[in-house]
Design a protein around this motif. Structure first.
Motif, PDB file in Angstrom:
ATOM      1  N   THR A  64       0.823  -1.215   0.000  1.00  0.00           N
ATOM      2  CA  THR A  64       0.000   0.000   0.000  1.00  0.00           C
ATOM      3  C   THR A  64       0.856   1.264   0.000  1.00  0.00           C
ATOM      4  OG1 THR A  64      -0.206  -0.205   2.414  1.00  0.00           O
ATOM      5  CG2 THR A  64      -2.016  -1.065   1.080  1.00  0.00           C
ATOM      6  N   GLN A  65       2.045   1.188   0.581  1.00  0.00           N
ATOM      7  CA  GLN A  65       2.956   2.339   0.518  1.00  0.00           C
ATOM      8  C   GLN A  65       3.482   2.537  -0.901  1.00  0.00           C
ATOM      9  OE1 GLN A  65       5.850   1.276   3.484  1.00  0.00           O
ATOM     10  NE2 GLN A  65       4.422   1.607   5.180  1.00  0.00           N
ATOM     11  N   THR A  66       3.700   1.410  -1.591  1.00  0.00           N
ATOM     12  CA  THR A  66       4.232   1.479  -2.955  1.00  0.00           C
ATOM     13  C   THR A  66       3.153   1.873  -3.960  1.00  0.00           C
ATOM     14  OG1 THR A  66       5.800  -0.274  -2.373  1.00  0.00           O
ATOM     15  CG2 THR A  66       5.493   0.167  -4.718  1.00  0.00           C
ATOM     16  N   GLU A  67       1.933   1.349  -3.740  1.00  0.00           N
ATOM     17  CA  GLU A  67       0.824   1.624  -4.667  1.00  0.00           C
ATOM     18  C   GLU A  67      -0.426   1.965  -3.854  1.00  0.00           C
ATOM     19  OE1 GLU A  67      -1.538  -0.471  -8.428  1.00  0.00           O
ATOM     20  OE2 GLU A  67      -0.085  -1.629  -7.266  1.00  0.00           O
ATOM     21  N   PRO A  68      -0.492   3.181  -3.318  1.00  0.00           N
ATOM     22  CA  PRO A  68      -1.593   3.536  -2.406  1.00  0.00           C
ATOM     23  C   PRO A  68      -2.963   3.578  -3.065  1.00  0.00           C
ATOM     24  CG  PRO A  68      -0.222   5.446  -2.895  1.00  0.00           C
ATOM     25  CD  PRO A  68       0.490   4.265  -3.455  1.00  0.00           C
ATOM     26  N   GLU A  69      -3.021   3.595  -4.388  1.00  0.00           N
ATOM     27  CA  GLU A  69      -4.325   3.652  -5.059  1.00  0.00           C
ATOM     28  C   GLU A  69      -4.970   2.278  -5.228  1.00  0.00           C
ATOM     29  OE1 GLU A  69      -1.139   3.547  -8.315  1.00  0.00           O
ATOM     30  OE2 GLU A  69      -1.430   4.441  -6.333  1.00  0.00           O
ATOM     31  N   SER A  70      -4.260   1.211  -4.870  1.00  0.00           N
ATOM     32  CA  SER A  70      -4.811  -0.138  -5.029  1.00  0.00           C
ATOM     33  C   SER A  70      -5.754  -0.477  -3.876  1.00  0.00           C
ATOM     34  CB  SER A  70      -3.687  -1.177  -5.084  1.00  0.00           C
ATOM     35  OG  SER A  70      -4.234  -2.485  -5.034  1.00  0.00           O
ATOM     36  N   LEU A  71      -7.031  -0.651  -4.185  1.00  0.00           N
ATOM     37  CA  LEU A  71      -8.010  -0.984  -3.147  1.00  0.00           C
ATOM     38  C   LEU A  71      -7.814  -2.397  -2.624  1.00  0.00           C
ATOM     39  CD1 LEU A  71     -11.268   0.626  -4.606  1.00  0.00           C
ATOM     40  CD2 LEU A  71      -9.607   1.591  -3.003  1.00  0.00           C
ATOM     41  N   TYR A  72      -7.310  -3.304  -3.478  1.00  0.00           N
ATOM     42  CA  TYR A  72      -7.051  -4.672  -3.016  1.00  0.00           C
ATOM     43  C   TYR A  72      -6.074  -4.666  -1.840  1.00  0.00           C
ATOM     44  CZ  TYR A  72      -9.329  -6.774  -7.091  1.00  0.00           C
ATOM     45  OH  TYR A  72     -10.242  -7.167  -8.026  1.00  0.00           O
ATOM     46  N   GLY A  73      -5.039  -3.852  -1.951  1.00  0.00           N
ATOM     47  CA  GLY A  73      -4.046  -3.795  -0.881  1.00  0.00           C
ATOM     48  C   GLY A  73      -4.655  -3.351   0.435  1.00  0.00           C
ATOM     49  N   TRP A  74      -5.491  -2.309   0.400  1.00  0.00           N
ATOM     50  CA  TRP A  74      -6.119  -1.814   1.627  1.00  0.00           C
ATOM     51  C   TRP A  74      -7.094  -2.841   2.198  1.00  0.00           C
ATOM     52  CZ3 TRP A  74      -3.482   1.852   3.606  1.00  0.00           C
ATOM     53  CH2 TRP A  74      -2.882   2.830   2.813  1.00  0.00           C
ATOM     54  N   PHE A  75      -7.836  -3.505   1.311  1.00  0.00           N
ATOM     55  CA  PHE A  75      -8.797  -4.517   1.766  1.00  0.00           C
ATOM     56  C   PHE A  75      -8.079  -5.670   2.453  1.00  0.00           C
ATOM     57  CE2 PHE A  75     -11.266  -8.431   0.433  1.00  0.00           C
ATOM     58  CZ  PHE A  75     -12.195  -8.346   1.457  1.00  0.00           C
ATOM     59  N   TRP A  76      -7.047  -6.202   1.803  1.00  0.00           N
ATOM     60  CA  TRP A  76      -6.307  -7.320   2.394  1.00  0.00           C
ATOM     61  C   TRP A  76      -5.581  -6.893   3.667  1.00  0.00           C
ATOM     62  CZ3 TRP A  76      -3.959  -9.487  -2.791  1.00  0.00           C
ATOM     63  CH2 TRP A  76      -4.954 -10.199  -3.470  1.00  0.00           C
ATOM     64  N   LEU A  77      -5.127  -5.645   3.703  1.00  0.00           N
ATOM     65  CA  LEU A  77      -4.477  -5.153   4.921  1.00  0.00           C
ATOM     66  C   LEU A  77      -5.487  -5.101   6.070  1.00  0.00           C
ATOM     67  CD1 LEU A  77      -1.950  -4.089   6.288  1.00  0.00           C
ATOM     68  CD2 LEU A  77      -2.485  -1.806   5.407  1.00  0.00           C
ATOM     69  N   GLY A  78      -6.713  -4.702   5.775  1.00  0.00           N
ATOM     70  CA  GLY A  78      -7.764  -4.733   6.789  1.00  0.00           C
ATOM     71  C   GLY A  78      -8.003  -6.140   7.298  1.00  0.00           C
ATOM     72  N   TYR A  93      -9.456   0.271   7.572  1.00  0.00           N
ATOM     73  CA  TYR A  93      -9.052  -0.001   6.192  1.00  0.00           C
ATOM     74  C   TYR A  93     -10.255  -0.398   5.332  1.00  0.00           C
ATOM     75  CZ  TYR A  93      -4.240   0.344   7.764  1.00  0.00           C
ATOM     76  OH  TYR A  93      -3.054   0.813   8.276  1.00  0.00           O
ATOM     77  N   TYR A  94     -11.180  -1.177   5.899  1.00  0.00           N
ATOM     78  CA  TYR A  94     -12.396  -1.512   5.148  1.00  0.00           C
ATOM     79  C   TYR A  94     -13.173  -0.240   4.796  1.00  0.00           C
ATOM     80  CZ  TYR A  94     -11.791  -6.392   6.735  1.00  0.00           C
ATOM     81  OH  TYR A  94     -11.324  -7.654   6.983  1.00  0.00           O
ATOM     82  N   LEU A  95     -13.312   0.650   5.770  1.00  0.00           N
ATOM     83  CA  LEU A  95     -14.050   1.894   5.532  1.00  0.00           C
ATOM     84  C   LEU A  95     -13.333   2.770   4.508  1.00  0.00           C
ATOM     85  CD1 LEU A  95     -15.111   2.622   9.220  1.00  0.00           C
ATOM     86  CD2 LEU A  95     -16.648   2.030   7.329  1.00  0.00           C
ATOM     87  N   LYS A  96     -12.012   2.708   4.508  1.00  0.00           N
ATOM     88  CA  LYS A  96     -11.224   3.461   3.517  1.00  0.00           C
ATOM     89  C   LYS A  96     -11.546   2.975   2.103  1.00  0.00           C
ATOM     90  CE  LYS A  96      -6.351   4.482   2.427  1.00  0.00           C
ATOM     91  NZ  LYS A  96      -6.255   5.911   2.775  1.00  0.00           N
ATOM     92  N   VAL A  97     -11.672   1.649   1.953  1.00  0.00           N
ATOM     93  CA  VAL A  97     -12.013   1.086   0.641  1.00  0.00           C
ATOM     94  C   VAL A  97     -13.423   1.509   0.234  1.00  0.00           C
ATOM     95  CG1 VAL A  97     -12.402  -1.046  -0.655  1.00  0.00           C
ATOM     96  CG2 VAL A  97     -10.454  -0.878   0.906  1.00  0.00           C
ATOM     97  N   LEU A  98     -14.383   1.383   1.159  1.00  0.00           N
ATOM     98  CA  LEU A  98     -15.771   1.703   0.836  1.00  0.00           C
ATOM     99  C   LEU A  98     -15.975   3.186   0.561  1.00  0.00           C
ATOM    100  CD1 LEU A  98     -17.689  -0.607   3.334  1.00  0.00           C
ATOM    101  CD2 LEU A  98     -17.494  -0.879   0.855  1.00  0.00           C
ATOM    102  N   ALA A  99     -15.133   4.030   1.144  1.00  0.00           N
ATOM    103  CA  ALA A  99     -15.235   5.466   0.877  1.00  0.00           C
ATOM    104  C   ALA A  99     -14.966   5.765  -0.595  1.00  0.00           C
ATOM    105  CB  ALA A  99     -14.255   6.235   1.755  1.00  0.00           C
ATOM    106  N   GLN A 100     -14.139   4.926  -1.227  1.00  0.00           N
ATOM    107  CA  GLN A 100     -13.814   5.130  -2.636  1.00  0.00           C
ATOM    108  C   GLN A 100     -14.701   4.303  -3.562  1.00  0.00           C
ATOM    109  OE1 GLN A 100      -9.510   5.329  -3.595  1.00  0.00           O
ATOM    110  NE2 GLN A 100      -9.174   4.961  -1.404  1.00  0.00           N
ATOM    111  N   LYS A 101     -15.139   3.138  -3.061  1.00  0.00           N
ATOM    112  CA  LYS A 101     -15.966   2.265  -3.899  1.00  0.00           C
ATOM    113  C   LYS A 101     -17.003   1.579  -3.005  1.00  0.00           C
ATOM    114  CE  LYS A 101     -15.451  -0.555  -8.002  1.00  0.00           C
ATOM    115  NZ  LYS A 101     -14.496  -1.204  -8.930  1.00  0.00           N
ATOM    116  N   PRO A 102     -18.161   2.216  -2.816  1.00  0.00           N
ATOM    117  CA  PRO A 102     -19.126   1.750  -1.811  1.00  0.00           C
ATOM    118  C   PRO A 102     -19.963   0.540  -2.207  1.00  0.00           C
ATOM    119  CG  PRO A 102     -19.939   3.720  -2.892  1.00  0.00           C
ATOM    120  CD  PRO A 102     -18.549   3.499  -3.417  1.00  0.00           C
ATOM    121  N   ASP A 103     -19.794   0.027  -3.420  1.00  0.00           N
ATOM    122  CA  ASP A 103     -20.667  -1.049  -3.895  1.00  0.00           C
ATOM    123  C   ASP A 103     -19.998  -2.420  -3.906  1.00  0.00           C
ATOM    124  OD1 ASP A 103     -22.831   0.652  -4.317  1.00  0.00           O
ATOM    125  OD2 ASP A 103     -22.065   1.260  -6.279  1.00  0.00           O
TER     126      ASP A 103
END
Length: 259
Positions: A64-78, A93-103
């Motif tokens: 996530t530090q290398t590619e902060p725009e990847s939602l997969y990284g944040w989801f798996w980190l959560g 981290y889950y809420l961070k993902v949903l803030a960008q893609k709520p569906d």
């Protein structure tokens, strides 16, 4: 390039569940290219599945530090933080993902499970319901919802939720296991036994159905049948502590009956 070649080979090993070989080649890919975030995410995912949340967090944080725009990284980190017992951090981290893609139904589901772990039932129900609304065909969503209701002692709702799951697919053993668990919690051991037997008919190579049969047969004082079911569970899942525990209880009960 060589880094991509190692990543591609590792991906094949991962798909074949040859995870130790996959780890070697993902790590080699990162050694050759220390910005290879996809390899880092895949390493994190492997360690998640292996139950090593500390290593999963390490690689997913790097990803996530290398590619902060990847939602997969944040989801798996959560997921890794939840697995590591840091549920509130995982929620962030889950809420961070949903803030960008709520569906995303899977994220809502995992968010609901995380809220369930900290006994925030209102938000747990809210997010699992959202997951079901967005994709009503996913059986694990129903199972999670049923567990929440059961824990809240809303047995009727728990069983009704599992009935909805059966309307979608009657050939999933986990549904019958959950139904059996609810009956067992209500001390309806014969009803629980019927559900566990249905589970083993569907998945005869899964130890859980036999183990759970053995437990309720023990409570019903049907020791010979309990021993048979637990022996079968033990044959499938060697060195399983739960199975050994109940086999010991059955043996003690048999000795008591003989004396």
């Amino acid at each position: 390039d060589f880094a991509r070649g190692h990543n591609n080979l590792a991906t094949i090993y991962k798909e074949l569940d040859e995870n130790d070989l996959a780890i070697v080649h993902f790590e080699k890919a990162i050694e050759l290219d220390d910005s290879y975030s996809r390899a880092m995410r895949n390493l994190g995912d492997i360690y998640l599945k292996k139950g090593n949340s500390v290593k999963a967090i390490y690689w997913l944080e790097r990803a996530t530090q290398t590619e902060p725009e990847s939602l997969y990284g944040w989801f798996w980190l959560g997921r890794a933080h939840v697995q590591n017992g840091e549920v509130k951090k995982g929620l962030q981290y889950y809420l961070k993902v949903l803030a960008q893609k709520p569906d995303l139904p899977q994220v809502h589901h995992h968010l609901g499970k995380a809220y369930f772990e900290i006994r925030d039932y209102t938000n747990a129900i809210k997010h699992v319901q959202l997951a079901l609304k967005k994709n009503p065909a996913i059986i694990p969503f129903y199972i999670t919802m049923s567990r929440i209701y059961a824990h809240m002692q809303q047995e009727t709702l728990a069983l009704a939720t599992l009935q909805d799951a059966l309307a979608i697919n009657r050939n999933i053993a986990a549904i019958y296991i959950e139904r059996g668990n609810i009956h067992k919690s209500g001390s309806r051991y014969e009803d629980a036994l019927k559900q566990y037997k249905l589970a083993t008919l569907i998945s005869p190579d899964d130890w859980q159905g036999y183990y759970k049969q053995g437990v309720v047969l023990y409570y019903l004082s049907r020791m010979e049948e309990a021993k048979e079911a637990l022996t079968k569970a033990n044959e499938i899942s060697l060195d399983n502590g739960m199975v050994f525990h109940f086999r010991g209880l059955v043996a003690l009960a048999e000795n008591d009956l003989k004396t």
